[in-house]
Design a protein around this motif. Structure first.
Motif, PDB file in Angstrom:
ATOM      1  N   SER A 208       9.961  -2.214  12.590  1.00  0.00           N
ATOM      2  CA  SER A 208       9.258  -2.427  11.320  1.00  0.00           C
ATOM      3  C   SER A 208      10.188  -3.121  10.338  1.00  0.00           C
ATOM      4  CB  SER A 208       8.741  -1.090  10.760  1.00  0.00           C
ATOM      5  OG  SER A 208       7.856  -1.304   9.669  1.00  0.00           O
ATOM      6  N   ASN A 209       9.886  -3.045   9.057  1.00  0.00           N
ATOM      7  CA  ASN A 209      10.706  -3.676   8.023  1.00  0.00           C
ATOM      8  C   ASN A 209      10.575  -2.885   6.732  1.00  0.00           C
ATOM      9  OD1 ASN A 209       8.340  -4.852   6.487  1.00  0.00           O
ATOM     10  ND2 ASN A 209       8.096  -5.904   8.458  1.00  0.00           N
ATOM     11  N   HIS A 210      11.201  -3.384   5.654  1.00  0.00           N
ATOM     12  CA  HIS A 210      11.290  -2.631   4.413  1.00  0.00           C
ATOM     13  C   HIS A 210      10.130  -2.861   3.451  1.00  0.00           C
ATOM     14  CE1 HIS A 210      15.305  -1.216   5.302  1.00  0.00           C
ATOM     15  NE2 HIS A 210      15.717  -2.452   5.526  1.00  0.00           N
ATOM     16  N   SER A 211       9.098  -3.570   3.853  1.00  0.00           N
ATOM     17  CA  SER A 211       7.998  -3.857   2.932  1.00  0.00           C
ATOM     18  C   SER A 211       7.368  -2.571   2.397  1.00  0.00           C
ATOM     19  CB  SER A 211       6.925  -4.694   3.636  1.00  0.00           C
ATOM     20  OG  SER A 211       5.811  -4.874   2.786  1.00  0.00           O
ATOM     21  N   SER A 212       7.171  -2.526   1.072  1.00  0.00           N
ATOM     22  CA  SER A 212       6.564  -1.348   0.437  1.00  0.00           C
ATOM     23  C   SER A 212       5.060  -1.499   0.252  1.00  0.00           C
ATOM     24  CB  SER A 212       7.196  -1.120  -0.944  1.00  0.00           C
ATOM     25  OG  SER A 212       6.875  -2.190  -1.817  1.00  0.00           O
ATOM     26  N   GLY A 213       4.559  -2.733   0.360  1.00  0.00           N
ATOM     27  CA  GLY A 213       3.145  -2.980   0.123  1.00  0.00           C
ATOM     28  C   GLY A 213       2.781  -3.167  -1.336  1.00  0.00           C
ATOM     29  N   LYS A 214       3.747  -3.028  -2.243  1.00  0.00           N
ATOM     30  CA  LYS A 214       3.438  -3.061  -3.680  1.00  0.00           C
ATOM     31  C   LYS A 214       2.848  -4.392  -4.119  1.00  0.00           C
ATOM     32  CE  LYS A 214       7.020   0.339  -4.792  1.00  0.00           C
ATOM     33  NZ  LYS A 214       8.384   0.530  -5.334  1.00  0.00           N
ATOM     34  N   GLN A 215       3.413  -5.508  -3.628  1.00  0.00           N
ATOM     35  CA  GLN A 215       2.886  -6.797  -4.053  1.00  0.00           C
ATOM     36  C   GLN A 215       1.474  -7.022  -3.541  1.00  0.00           C
ATOM     37  OE1 GLN A 215       4.786  -9.636  -6.072  1.00  0.00           O
ATOM     38  NE2 GLN A 215       2.621  -9.230  -6.406  1.00  0.00           N
ATOM     39  N   GLY A 216       1.224  -6.709  -2.274  1.00  0.00           N
ATOM     40  CA  GLY A 216      -0.113  -6.894  -1.723  1.00  0.00           C
ATOM     41  C   GLY A 216      -1.151  -6.015  -2.398  1.00  0.00           C
ATOM     42  N   TYR A 217      -0.802  -4.747  -2.645  1.00  0.00           N
ATOM     43  CA  TYR A 217      -1.730  -3.842  -3.316  1.00  0.00           C
ATOM     44  C   TYR A 217      -2.004  -4.311  -4.738  1.00  0.00           C
ATOM     45  CZ  TYR A 217      -2.043  -0.139   0.223  1.00  0.00           C
ATOM     46  OH  TYR A 217      -2.335   0.593   1.355  1.00  0.00           O
ATOM     47  N   SER A 218      -0.969  -4.819  -5.388  1.00  0.00           N
ATOM     48  CA  SER A 218      -1.128  -5.318  -6.749  1.00  0.00           C
ATOM     49  C   SER A 218      -2.020  -6.550  -6.785  1.00  0.00           C
ATOM     50  CB  SER A 218       0.250  -5.640  -7.332  1.00  0.00           C
ATOM     51  OG  SER A 218       0.152  -6.157  -8.633  1.00  0.00           O
ATOM     52  N   ILE A 219      -1.873  -7.439  -5.810  1.00  0.00           N
ATOM     53  CA  ILE A 219      -2.737  -8.618  -5.732  1.00  0.00           C
ATOM     54  C   ILE A 219      -4.183  -8.203  -5.490  1.00  0.00           C
ATOM     55  CG2 ILE A 219      -3.292 -10.620  -4.289  1.00  0.00           C
ATOM     56  CD1 ILE A 219      -0.248 -11.058  -3.990  1.00  0.00           C
ATOM     57  N   ALA A 220      -4.390  -7.250  -4.605  1.00  0.00           N
ATOM     58  CA  ALA A 220      -5.747  -6.762  -4.356  1.00  0.00           C
ATOM     59  C   ALA A 220      -6.376  -6.219  -5.636  1.00  0.00           C
ATOM     60  CB  ALA A 220      -5.717  -5.678  -3.273  1.00  0.00           C
ATOM     61  N   ALA A 221      -5.595  -5.474  -6.411  1.00  0.00           N
ATOM     62  CA  ALA A 221      -6.097  -4.920  -7.672  1.00  0.00           C
ATOM     63  C   ALA A 221      -6.420  -6.024  -8.668  1.00  0.00           C
ATOM     64  CB  ALA A 221      -5.070  -3.953  -8.259  1.00  0.00           C
TER      65      ALA A 221
END
Length: 408
Positions: A208-221
Motif C-alpha cells: 500500500s502507500n501513505h495516502s490518507s484520502g483527504k484530498q479525494g474526499y475533499s474534492i468529492a465534498a
C-alpha cells in the motif's frame, strides 16, 4: 467577493501584527472586516491601528455598556459571513473546544452560527503538545476549519511548525470559504476515487502507500457543494463519507476499477486515489514466515490495471471531463505533462509528494491542460478542492452539450 464580510478575532501572540496586513489585503479584495481584539491581543497591536485599517469600530470588552447597546455580542457573532481567528492561540482554541465564554472572543465563538476558520500561531512545543493536538482534532470534528501553521524560525528562537501561515495563504482560504455555491453542477454525475489501495501478500500483510484520502474526499465534498451527484470510490481510509456523497468502499486496484466501471456513465471522472502499481500474482493463504539466514520469500508481482487510462480510453461511457492526479517527487511538471498525453485524460493535477502532502492537510498543485499550466500556491486541501470544483463548473458552464476545457 463584493459585500462579503468577516468577523476577525485577533488573539494574543507576536504574530498578531500580521492581522493588520490581512485586514488590508482583504479590503483590497472587497472583503470587509469587523474586529474583536482580545485583551492579550492589545499587547501586540492597538485598537487604533486596527480601526484605521478596517474602517470599523473595534470591539474589546464583553461587559461594555456602549458596545452591548450598539451591537450585542450575539448580533456581533452573526453579523458576518465568516468568523476568522487569527492568530488562533492555544488558549483561544482550548476555550472554543470546551465551550468557555469568559470574554468577548470566546463568547462570540460559542454564540456564532457562521463558519469558523482558525489560523494557529504559537511556539513549536505548544503546537506539538498532546493537549493542543487533541483540541485541534476536536475543533475539526466540530466543523471548524483549522489551517496548518508554517514551519520555520520563530521569534522565541526555536524552529519548527507553529509560524502563522503567510497572508496570501490565509486570504486564499478565506476566499474559498466565502465563495458562494451556485449549484452549477446540478444534474451532473461526478465519479471520484480516493485513498490508497491494498494488495494482499498474505492474510496479514499487504502492499500500500501513505495516502490518507483527504484530498479525494475533499474534492468529492466540493463537487457535491456545487450540486453534482457524486460517487466516491474509496480505498481503506478512516474518513467519514462527505455529506450528500455516495461512498463505495474497496480494497484492491481491481476492485476499484470494477466499482468505477459499475458507476458509469458519469460526466466527470477524477482519479485522485493512489493506486498500487503492482500486486502479488498469488497471495499466500497463510502468514508468510521468516526463513532465517537472511533468506526472503520470493514474491512474483503483476501489474495492476491502469484505472485512469482505462476510463480515459472508454469508447462508450467515457466521461466528458477526465482528470488525473500526478503524485511525483521530482521533475513534477515534466512527468505530469507526459502523463497527460500517455493516459489520454483532459486535465492533470500535479502535486509534489516528497514532503508532507500525503497524509497532510495542505497541497500545492499545478493544473495542467492542453491550454498550459496553471500554478496554484500552497493552500489547505479544502481550498484546493473548492478551486478545482470551480474550474470544473466553469468548464461546463453555458454549454450543455460541449465543454471548454481551458485552464482559465
Amino acid at each position: 467577493m463584493s459585500a462579503k464580510r468577516i468577523l476577525l478575532v485577533i488573539g494574543g501572540g507576536i504574530a498578531a501584527y500580521k492581522s493588520l496586513e490581512l485586514i488590508r489585503e482583504l479590503g483590497r479584495r472587497g472583503i470587509g472586516a469587523r474586529v474583536i481584539l482580545t485583551k492579550a491581543g492589545t499587547e501586540f497591536v492597538t485598537p487604533l491601528s486596527v480601526a484605521a485599517l478596517s474602517g470599523e469600530k473595534v470591539y474589546t470588552e464583553l461587559f461594555s455598556l456602549t458596545d452591548e447597546t450598539e451591537m450585542g455580542h450575539i448580533e456581533l457573532s452573526r453579523s458576518a459571513d465568516l468568523v476568522v481567528v487569527c492568530p488562533a492561540t492555544a488558549d483561544l482554541m482550548a476555550k472554543a473546544v470546551h465551550g468557555h465564554a469568559n470574554d468577548l472572543a470566546s463568547t462570540t465563538l460559542l454564540a456564532t452560527d457562521k463558519p469558523v476558520l482558525m489560523v494557529p500561531a504559537m511556539n513549536v512545543r505548544m503546537w506539538q503538545h498532546g493537549a493542543t493536538q487533541r483540541n485541534i482534532a476536536q475543533l475539526r470534528a466540530d466543523g471548524v476549519t483549522v489551517m496548518e501553521p508554517d514551519v520555520g524560525p520563530m521569534a522565541c528562537g526555536e524552529f519548527g511548525p507553529g509560524r502563522l501561515p503567510d497572508v496570501p495563504r490565509i486570504v486564499a482560504q478565506i476566499e474559498a470559504m466565502l465563495r458562494p455555491r451556485q449549484k452549477r453542477l446540478a444534474g451532473r454525475h461526478a465519479l471520484v476515487t480516493a485513498g490508497p489501495t491494498r494488495e494482499p501478500l498474505d492474510p496479514v500483510r499487504y502492499i500500500s502507500n501513505h495516502s490518507s484520502g483527504k484530498q479525494g474526499y475533499s474534492i468529492a465534498a466540493a463537487l457535491a457543494a456545487e450540486g453534482a451527484r457524486v460517487t466516491l470510490v474509496s480505498g481503506p481510509v478512516s474518513l467519514p463519507a462527505p455529506e450528500g456523497v455516495t461512498l463505495v468502499k474497496v480494497e484492491t486496484a481491481r476492485e476499484m476499477l470494477k466499482a468505477c466501471e459499475d458507476a458509469l456513465p458519469a460526466d466527470i471522472f477524477i482519479s485522485v486515489a493512489a493506486v498500487a502499481d503492482w500486486r502479488p500474482v498469488k497471495a499466500a493463504d497463510k502468514k508468510l514466515k521468516l526463513k532465517g539466514e537472511g533468506k526472503s520469500p520470493a514474491i512474483e508481482l503483476a501489474e495492476n490495471p491502469d484505472i485512469l487510462r482505462t476510463i480515459s480510453h472508454k469508447k462508450k461511457k467515457r466521461p466528458a471531463l477526465v482528470i488525473g492526479f500526478a503524485a511525483e517527487t521530482h521533475d513534477l511538471e515534466r512527468h505530469a505533462s507526459e502523463k497527460l498525453a500517455r493516459k489520454g485524460c483532459d486535465w492533470i493535477v500535479a502535486n509534489d509528494v516528497s514532503g508532507d502532502v500525503m497524509g497532510g492537510l495542505e497541497n500545492e498543485i499545478a493544473l495542467i491542460t492542453q491550454a498550459g499550466i496553471d500554478r496554484w500556491p500552497r493552500m489547505p486541501k479544502e481550498a484546493v478542492s473548492a478551486r478545482l470544483a470551480e474550474k470544473i463548473a466553469e468548464a461546463f458552464a453555458g454549454d450543455a452539450d460541449g465543454l471548454s476545457l481551458a485552464a482559465e
